[in-house]
Design a protein around this motif. Structure first.
Motif, PDB file in Angstrom:
ATOM      1  N   LEU A  47      -7.904   5.711  -3.842  1.00  0.00           N
ATOM      2  CA  LEU A  47      -7.908   5.103  -2.512  1.00  0.00           C
ATOM      3  C   LEU A  47      -9.348   4.869  -2.076  1.00  0.00           C
ATOM      4  CD1 LEU A  47      -6.291   4.314   0.089  1.00  0.00           C
ATOM      5  CD2 LEU A  47      -6.642   6.666   0.855  1.00  0.00           C
ATOM      6  N   THR A 235      -1.521   1.225   3.084  1.00  0.00           N
ATOM      7  CA  THR A 235      -1.363   1.855   1.772  1.00  0.00           C
ATOM      8  C   THR A 235      -0.014   2.549   1.755  1.00  0.00           C
ATOM      9  OG1 THR A 235      -3.745   2.208   1.469  1.00  0.00           O
ATOM     10  CG2 THR A 235      -2.263   3.578   0.169  1.00  0.00           C
ATOM     11  N   GLU A 245      -0.916  -1.547  -1.975  1.00  0.00           N
ATOM     12  CA  GLU A 245      -1.785  -1.714  -0.823  1.00  0.00           C
ATOM     13  C   GLU A 245      -1.814  -3.177  -0.451  1.00  0.00           C
ATOM     14  OE1 GLU A 245      -5.180   1.697  -0.999  1.00  0.00           O
ATOM     15  OE2 GLU A 245      -5.446   0.021  -2.392  1.00  0.00           O
TER      16      GLU A 245
END
Length: 274
Positions: A47, A235, A245
């Motif tokens: 991420l 996300t 995402e």
């Protein structure tokens, strides 16, 4: 004979630690794993969150959303992987150290001091970054940062009221205000509109949009209507992994999100995300 290196002052050291390149992502997570016994709550999460984002984190119960927030804030230790905030590794740091680096969070149940007034709650939170000598001056007036926070969260008229008499939504706003006065660069909000009435959800959405102008905000949320109205980047987590995402429209249109995240037939799922 060579000259001895110049001695570095504490102020210069602090400046060098905080002066990071603007292009550095605020938060970078790579290969993050968390295992509880044989169960992997997070399984290789990657991420990246840039500066100034209002990022929503969604997924079904058990997807790993709160576990991810717990790892970022030092409450849970990862089994593997890295979490870097402004280029600094957060692994092994204690919760209060991560807070001092500029990371703040709220929990699903608001944590305020009910017997103190709204103003006292904010002033106490603000004292976190004040030098010790300045605490002796408390009570002489409202500081600029506290006054600004009161205005932002819309509780100026209730500044002298006890926190215990606030509505559920107002308590959540107070907790957000208590984060703001600590001057974090990253705010992590865990289901901020859970249990709120519709007017409170609307005000909370406006508040998140406002504070995202000066902070990076990650919101864990289940309310799809709230997501549709206020999210930009989303996300989606599923079974401890990043499912996808994208923008709100991309997430709403994705058949895997419709079927897996919502856990329903596609027709029902499409109705839920419209």
């Amino acid at each position: 004979m060579s000259e001895a290196p110049a001695e570095t002052t504490p102020a210069e050291t602090a400046a060098s630690e905080t002066a990071l390149p603007e292009e550095t992502a605020l938060l970078e997570i790579r290969g993050l794993q968390v295992a509880f016994g044989g169960f992997r709550a997070l399984d290789g999460v990657d991420l990246t969150v840039g500066r100034g984002e209002l990022r929503f984190l969604i997924g079904p119960n058990g997807a790993g959303k709160t576990t991810l927030i717990d790892v970022i804030t030092g409450l849970t230790k990862p089994t593997a992987g890295t979490v870097r905030f402004e280029g600094r590794d957060l692994a092994g740091r204690r919760e209060h150290e991560i807070v001092r680096l500029g990371v703040g969070r709220t929990f699903q149940t608001s944590v305020v001091f009910e017997e103190l007034t709204v103003l006292e709650n904010l002033d106490l939170a603000a004292s976190f970054r004040r030098p010790l000598w300045s605490l002796l001056r408390r009570g002489r007036g409202v500081s600029e940062e506290v006054a600004a926070a009161l205005e932002t969260i819309g509780l100026t008229s209730l500044a002298r009221s006890r926190a215990g008499v606030l509505s559920h939504g107002q308590r959540q706003w107070l907790e957000i205000g208590m984060l703001i006065v600590q001057r974090p660069r990253l705010l992590l909000l865990d289901e901020p509109v859970a249990g709120m009435a519709s007017d409170e959800r609307e005000r909370t959405g406006e508040l998140l949009t406002e504070i995202a102008r000066d902070h990076t905000v990650i919101v864990v949320e289940h309310d799809m209507d709230f997501l549709r109205r206020y999210a930009s980047q989303v996300t989606v987590l599923h079974e401890g992994k990043v499912l996808m995402e994208g923008s709100v429209d991309e997430v709403r249109a994705d058949p895997h999100v419709q079927e897996i995240y919502l856990g329903r037939a596609r027709e029902d799922a499409e109705d839920a995300v419209r």
